[in-house]
Design a protein around this motif. Structure first.
Motif, PDB file in Angstrom:
ATOM      1  N   ILE A 181       0.854  -1.186   0.000  1.00 52.02           N
ATOM      2  CA  ILE A 181       0.000   0.000   0.000  1.00 52.02           C
ATOM      3  C   ILE A 181       0.887   1.232   0.000  1.00 52.02           C
ATOM      4  N   TYR A 194      -0.540  -0.770  -4.593  1.00 49.13           N
ATOM      5  CA  TYR A 194      -1.737   0.066  -4.673  1.00 49.13           C
ATOM      6  C   TYR A 194      -1.368   1.515  -4.350  1.00 49.13           C
ATOM      7  N   LYS A 227      -3.006   5.485  -4.228  1.00 48.41           N
ATOM      8  CA  LYS A 227      -4.271   6.242  -4.251  1.00 48.41           C
ATOM      9  C   LYS A 227      -4.253   7.390  -5.258  1.00 48.41           C
ATOM     10  N   ILE A 244      -7.034   2.257  -0.409  1.00 45.12           N
ATOM     11  CA  ILE A 244      -7.381   1.168   0.498  1.00 45.12           C
ATOM     12  C   ILE A 244      -8.183   1.740   1.666  1.00 45.12           C
ATOM     13  N   ILE A 252     -11.087  -0.271  -1.859  1.00 42.64           N
ATOM     14  CA  ILE A 252     -10.929  -1.684  -1.498  1.00 42.64           C
ATOM     15  C   ILE A 252     -10.835  -1.744   0.018  1.00 42.64           C
ATOM     16  N   ALA A 302      -9.696  -2.906   3.671  1.00 43.87           N
ATOM     17  CA  ALA A 302      -8.453  -3.466   4.188  1.00 43.87           C
ATOM     18  C   ALA A 302      -8.601  -4.954   4.467  1.00 43.87           C
ATOM     19  N   LEU A 305      -8.283  -6.939   1.344  1.00 39.68           N
ATOM     20  CA  LEU A 305      -6.893  -6.942   0.872  1.00 39.68           C
ATOM     21  C   LEU A 305      -6.064  -7.942   1.664  1.00 39.68           C
ATOM     22  N   LEU A 357      -6.889   3.052   6.896  1.00 34.67           N
ATOM     23  CA  LEU A 357      -6.861   1.738   6.263  1.00 34.67           C
ATOM     24  C   LEU A 357      -7.641   0.657   6.997  1.00 34.67           C
TER      25      LEU A 357
END
Length: 473
Positions: free
Chosen positions: A149, A172, A174, A216, A220, A222, A225, A416
């Motif tokens: 992340i 990932y 943002k 995240i 999506i 956490a 993930l 997150l």
């Protein structure tokens, strides 16, 4: 060493900066390079000092004497191979690292003429790219998946290290592009973004997957993930800038430094902004609060915009120009630093506290400041003593460049849904309501705001811990 006495006859030679009148009109990199002959001469100055303090001072443990000797002998490929063993991205550190190694070089400590380690490092990696020594590597996959992340320096190092060990790594980010602080926090005149693109493209060729414009905890969860990966590494950086909550803080014209820097980098990448969103210093009086590198970056950016005047104030005392007896080696020397941006034009002042922002019709017009002094209290800590000498400084724009707040577990949970244990680089998934060792942290998210090279070192450490965890070592 090939020439252990070269330091006696060859002096330190820096490549220097592009001419001032030329560089302030664009955002191209300001630093120049030496030719190959002069670069090898500079590498020859690395003496057979016995104990390489440069290696000791380097957060990533670069083997400077080894690759300096190979560079001196013209073995560029071998020099890069040694450098790559400890540094994932020398093209970044060779440009923006403050060169802790040079501060500990024996020639720095004895003659104040350290080896040009940082510049030599940049020369080696640029030669390696130019000559085709750097080619994609395709490791055998081990069937395990890791999510990273954040795509800043720590995240990229974690991805690079684990990908080459055979893990399927997905990063990932943002924001719309990869790079984190490298992309949005550092001006192009220090780090051209083509350098980032070149490395990211190589990572993609090697199998790293990048998912941008994905947050995240928002896009999506956490929990999803964590559940869908064998391990997760949090590398979100220290994103909360230190604020200055004084009167007038909400006036139009008062901005955090990264608001200016990130917007400018986006503009250079082709993004456009509405008039109300645009931050531009053209024809304006600029005041920068904070005397560090970020403040310096705001100076360079404001001058390139065409600011009428640029002032930088720092609440702490002015450091000594050359040596500082309060920070002897092996401490990092707290001495006056004059950057290329400072040379381009600004007024610098120290021992200045900001009292209030003054505006008219909601627009910033000036800042009230006060001279202060510092005294050591009975507890041994320095205390700020107001002088009562106040003045008004005209300003149309203020940029707050006072550093970043240390990330907290609560902040990361909020962002997150993950509670990170910064001491062990291991986290607990708070949403799963169960203890897990699947989540790690690296870089500023684990240590607080620091140097790019230290974030890279943290990325290596976290990658090693993840590999040990997933390999049951």
């Amino acid at each position: 060493m090939g020439n252990p006495k070269a330091f006696l006859t060859i002096h330190r030679q820096e490549a220097g900066y592009r001419p001032l009148h030329e560089r302030v009109s664009d955002f191209g990199e300001v630093e120049q390079t030496l030719n190959s002959h002069d670069r090898k001469l500079q590498a020859s100055r690395c003496m057979d000092c016995g104990t390489p303090f440069c290696h000791w001072a380097c957060p990533i443990g670069n083997l400077q004497p080894e690759w300096q000797d190979l560079l001196y002998k013209g073995k560029w490929k071998e020099a890069y191979e040694v450098l790559e063993n400890t540094c994932d991205f020398p093209e970044f550190t060779g440009r923006i690292c403050p060169a802790l190694c040079e501060k500990s070089c024996v020639l720095k400590l004895s003659t104040d003429e350290p080896v040009t380690i940082r510049e030599n490092e940049a020369a080696i990696v640029e030669t390696a790219f130019r000559e085709g020594y750097i080619i994609p590597k395709h490791p055998v996959r081990n069937g395990k998946k890791v999510a990273v992340i954040g795509s800043g320096p720590a995240g990229l190092v974690v991805a690079n290290q684990l990908n080459r060990k055979g893990y399927e790594v997905t990063v990932y980010e943002k924001h719309e592009d990869v790079g984190g602080l490298l992309r949005y926090g550092i001006p192009n005149f220090k780090l051209n973004k083509n350098i980032i693109e070149r490395r990211v493209n190589l990572l993609k060729q090697e199998g790293v997957i990048f998912v941008t414009s994905t947050e995240i905890g928002k896009d999506i969860s956490a929990k999803d993930l964590v559940d869908s990966n064998d391990a997760v590494c949090v590398c979100i950086g220290a994103e909360v800038p230190r604020d200055l909550p004084i009167e007038g803080r909400n006036l139009k014209g008062v901005h955090f430094a990264l608001e200016l820097l990130s917007q400018q980098n986006r503009i250079l990448a082709g993004h456009t902004f509405d008039k109300d969103e645009l931050i531009n210093a053209k024809g304006k009086k600029v005041l920068i609060i904070g005397g560090g590198d970020t403040g310096s970056d705001c100076i360079g950016t404001s001058n390139r915009h065409g600011a009428v005047s640029v002032n930088q104030i720092e609440i702490l005392p002015k450091p000594p120009v050359h040596d500082n007896p309060d920070t002897p080696w092996p401490m990092y020397p707290q001495v006056l630093k004059t950057t290329s941006s400072h040379e381009e034009g600004c007024t610098r002042r120290w021992n200045i506290n900001s009292c209030r922002f003054i505006g008219e019709n909601g627009q910033l017009k000036a800042v009230e400041i006060e001279e202060v002094s510092w005294e050591k209290g009975e507890n041994g800590r320095m205390a700020m003593i107001p002088s009562g000498k106040k003045e008004i400084v005209e300003a149309d724009l203020v940029f707050l460049a006072m550093g970043f707040v240390h990330p907290t577990q609560e902040g990361i949970i909020e962002q997150l849904g993950l509670a990170v244990d910064n001491r062990k680089n291991i986290a607990i998934d708070s949403r799963a309501a169960a203890s897990t060792a699947k989540v790690f942290a690296a870089g500023d998210a684990a240590t607080g705001a620091s140097l790019v090279v230290r974030a890279m070192a943290g990325g290596r450490k976290a990658a090693s811990e993840i590999d040990a965890f997933l390999s049951n070592k």
